[in-house]
Scaffold this motif. Sequence first.
Motif, PDB file in Angstrom:
ATOM      1  N   HIS A 178      19.021   6.586   4.691  1.00  0.00           N
ATOM      2  CA  HIS A 178      17.843   6.600   3.746  1.00  0.00           C
ATOM      3  C   HIS A 178      17.142   4.866   4.141  1.00  0.00           C
ATOM      4  N   GLY A 179      16.722   5.469   5.013  1.00  0.00           N
ATOM      5  CA  GLY A 179      15.286   4.316   5.765  1.00  0.00           C
ATOM      6  C   GLY A 179      15.227   2.927   6.704  1.00  0.00           C
ATOM      7  N   ASP A 180      14.622   2.297   7.626  1.00  0.00           N
ATOM      8  CA  ASP A 180      15.116   1.315   7.789  1.00  0.00           C
ATOM      9  C   ASP A 180      14.786   0.184   7.406  1.00  0.00           C
ATOM     10  N   GLU A 181      14.518  -0.784   7.804  1.00  0.00           N
ATOM     11  CA  GLU A 181      13.992  -2.396   6.986  1.00  0.00           C
ATOM     12  C   GLU A 181      12.706  -2.058   6.429  1.00  0.00           C
ATOM     13  N   HIS A 182      11.466  -1.701   7.864  1.00  0.00           N
ATOM     14  CA  HIS A 182      10.296  -0.792   7.087  1.00  0.00           C
ATOM     15  C   HIS A 182      10.587  -0.886   6.258  1.00  0.00           C
ATOM     16  N   ALA A 183      11.066   0.421   6.327  1.00  0.00           N
ATOM     17  CA  ALA A 183      10.775   1.641   5.229  1.00  0.00           C
ATOM     18  C   ALA A 183      11.027   1.034   3.865  1.00  0.00           C
ATOM     19  N   ARG A 184      12.001  -0.379   3.163  1.00  0.00           N
ATOM     20  CA  ARG A 184      12.397  -0.714   1.930  1.00  0.00           C
ATOM     21  C   ARG A 184      11.182  -1.277   1.835  1.00  0.00           C
ATOM     22  N   TRP A 185      10.765  -1.485   2.517  1.00  0.00           N
ATOM     23  CA  TRP A 185       9.237  -2.194   2.194  1.00  0.00           C
ATOM     24  C   TRP A 185       7.974  -1.768   2.182  1.00  0.00           C
ATOM     25  N   TYR A 186       8.417  -1.100   2.811  1.00  0.00           N
ATOM     26  CA  TYR A 186       6.526   0.338   3.359  1.00  0.00           C
ATOM     27  C   TYR A 186       5.710  -0.051   2.202  1.00  0.00           C
ATOM     28  N   GLU A 187       6.699   0.348   0.680  1.00  0.00           N
ATOM     29  CA  GLU A 187       5.207   0.504  -0.309  1.00  0.00           C
ATOM     30  C   GLU A 187       4.625  -0.823  -0.914  1.00  0.00           C
ATOM     31  N   VAL A 188       6.043  -1.793  -1.146  1.00  0.00           N
ATOM     32  CA  VAL A 188       5.365  -3.051  -2.061  1.00  0.00           C
ATOM     33  C   VAL A 188       4.770  -3.862  -0.669  1.00  0.00           C
ATOM     34  N   ASP A 189       4.283  -3.396   0.551  1.00  0.00           N
ATOM     35  CA  ASP A 189       3.777  -4.043   1.382  1.00  0.00           C
ATOM     36  C   ASP A 189       2.499  -3.709   0.972  1.00  0.00           C
ATOM     37  N   ILE A 191       1.439  -1.463  -1.398  1.00  0.00           N
ATOM     38  CA  ILE A 191      -0.049  -1.659  -2.508  1.00  0.00           C
ATOM     39  C   ILE A 191       0.192  -3.359  -2.596  1.00  0.00           C
ATOM     40  N   PHE A 192       0.772  -3.457  -2.678  1.00  0.00           N
ATOM     41  CA  PHE A 192       1.009  -5.220  -3.043  1.00  0.00           C
ATOM     42  C   PHE A 192       0.618  -6.218  -2.545  1.00  0.00           C
ATOM     43  N   GLY A 193       1.209  -6.311  -1.461  1.00  0.00           N
ATOM     44  CA  GLY A 193       1.006  -6.814  -0.545  1.00  0.00           C
ATOM     45  C   GLY A 193       2.299  -7.644   0.078  1.00  0.00           C
ATOM     46  N   ARG A 194       2.568  -8.786   1.741  1.00  0.00           N
ATOM     47  CA  ARG A 194       3.291  -9.217   2.080  1.00  0.00           C
ATOM     48  C   ARG A 194       4.025  -9.582   0.767  1.00  0.00           C
ATOM     49  N   GLU A 195       2.882 -10.945   0.595  1.00  0.00           N
ATOM     50  CA  GLU A 195       3.410 -12.128  -0.356  1.00  0.00           C
ATOM     51  C   GLU A 195       4.290 -11.393  -1.696  1.00  0.00           C
ATOM     52  N   GLU A 198       8.743 -10.828  -3.252  1.00  0.00           N
ATOM     53  CA  GLU A 198       9.901 -11.610  -3.314  1.00  0.00           C
ATOM     54  C   GLU A 198      10.123 -11.027  -5.327  1.00  0.00           C
ATOM     55  N   ILE A 199       8.662 -11.112  -5.570  1.00  0.00           N
ATOM     56  CA  ILE A 199       8.588 -10.639  -6.801  1.00  0.00           C
ATOM     57  C   ILE A 199       9.036  -9.158  -7.578  1.00  0.00           C
ATOM     58  N   ILE A 200       9.313  -8.442  -5.991  1.00  0.00           N
ATOM     59  CA  ILE A 200       9.317  -7.049  -6.609  1.00  0.00           C
ATOM     60  C   ILE A 200      10.508  -6.425  -5.947  1.00  0.00           C
TER      61      ILE A 200
END
Lengths: 264, 408
Positions: A178-189, A191-195, A198-200
């Motif tokens: 199911h993808g690694d840690e980077h894959a989990r956050w790729y789209e959030v990072d 499209i919206f940015g790292r900050e 926590e919100i999404i």
Amino acid sequence: MREYQDRKNAQKKHYYKDSFYVAEQTRKFDAQESEFSEDLKALNSENLEILDSYVELGQFVVYVKSSENLKALRIFKSLGYEVLSEISAVDFISQKGGFEVFYQLLSISNKKRARVKCFVKKAEMLKSVVEIYKSANWSEREMYDMFGIFIQNHPNLKRLIMPDDWHSHPLLKSYPLHGDEHARWYEVDKIFGREYREIIGPENRDSAKIDSKDTFNFGRIYHEVERGAKPRDEKILQEYQEDGGVAFVKRAKRGSSKILEKRP
Amino acid sequence: MQNPSKLRPFFENIEFEENNGKMILNFGPQHPSAHGQLKLVLELDGEKVVRAMPEIGFMHRGVEKMAENMTFQEFLPVTDRVDYIASSANNYALCAAVEKLCDIEVPRRAQIIRTMLLELNRISSHLLFLATHALDVGAMTVFLYAFREREYILDLIEKYCGARLTHSSIKIGGVFLDLPSGWTEELLAFCNKFPSDIATYEGLLSENRIWRMRLEGVGVLSRENALSWGCSGVMLRASGVEFDIRKAEPYLVYDEIDFEVPYSNTGDCYARYKLYMEEMRQSVKILLQCEKLYNNSGPEILANSPQFVSASKEQIMTQNYSLMQHFVLVTQGLKAKRGEIYHPTESPKGELGFYIYSTAESSPYRLKIRAPSFFHCALYEELLVGQYVADVVTIIGSSNIILGEIDR
């Protein structure tokens, strides 16, 4: 205690292993007594170092050194193998520290197929064969994308399928399903940015996950509601109707619809 | 220049990037002929394409990764989604590879039913090609006509396996069901009517002045390039290479059937269109012969190979040992032989091959799908250069790609 994770192989394991099971093997024949004997002779006369060769399920398999892949394919092309149908690799990093790369060849004039194989160590560069077969262009790019095997002299070596800034190579055995840690956050990072992490929250990468309370993405049959409305418990039979509707569209009723026996 | 920030993202289309008077044009993914997923970046000099950069990967589902984490039987319905307009062709390609690897002998009736399904799939895929290609070039009527006839085929397939898009109708070792009663009569009715429908399409298109001007001499692919770029199917045959896997390496019952494979030497879009039309005629011919073979075949539809294939339902319900074997096969999956195989089949779009590296587990250690569209899409980098923007649509349509196959 933290759960033990095998970092070398993150693939799904079968829960049951029959310890008395003896696997059958496909039969391998000597290439000298087959229709490929001429090819083998030609390969030997060009003093190409052949590590192993046999005929398996009607196709000629030749193992060469990874540094000699270009030379081997050039000889094969001169033998009438006009088409390179496929290039790819098999991951053996945890067992042998490298990949088995194969080149699947086809001779249209002689109706024969052959496979050239070589072993590429993990950090080793493999020579590009685009100058011999143009179909290698995308196949090698795909192989680099999926396995991270670097190709020397490739005209345009960049990711083909995954985004350019993707982390790691998905077809490695060490890459989780199911993808690694980077894959989990790729789209959030992206499209919206790292900050906004926590919100999404992390992306759910389980494509089979279905939430019965989620009326944004799912319509439960017989429990349909408007998109995003509260889920409903009681069962309803949905029938097409429009409030105020179009004058000449009659209210369609389930019972009064006519089913054709045969297409006209 | 744009100054992109978090609030003002960078839009590629707002300004044209200019260098030496050349324009960068993003053709697709929104263009209807780009299937909604192919992003084709074109560098234009006036109306002429100077450089083409196809970009794929808007749909990557990791089918090969899924295959490595599923048993062979579990993976079979997933193959439907690879080339989703001819899904039985993918089912068969996987089944054939596993059957050859495990040395499973498929009974004759199953082979004939499979051939019928494959040819029906071929016609329905070619019809979709014709419809969308004609629509891209600007012929609306052909689109509607072709979809009408496609419905009849989908009805036939639905009557056999219950599904219209993702069939999963073929299983390892044979097929699930025999043909329902009355099915062959409907097939014959279709086969008798369909040649006149093909004549209608040809009447609308073949001598149509606009159609010929848009297609003739456009996207000419030479024999050498077709071979070097790994083209297959109609793309290869239109360029003068006489190669069809059904003839060269016959599988199923193709060696008993009398049919011809059309070839052409011109290698342009018009030649490809003509070949597709002729292939549909030949498929009807194959279907008519299959119907005769079917009537003369025995009733078995499943291979007798208890190690890999569950016994028939009757056996499972009556024989205890069959039930036990069935239980093992369902819960653990079949354990293929140790070895590797590359098995090519002729799908409607070209050579569809499955490479399987098996370590005698119930799932493949590595499974690679050789999809024909992947190589036809790579060809755009070279084929589109020197053509005009209007021809790009024709060439994309004529190469008959399916993005599901490219991204996998």
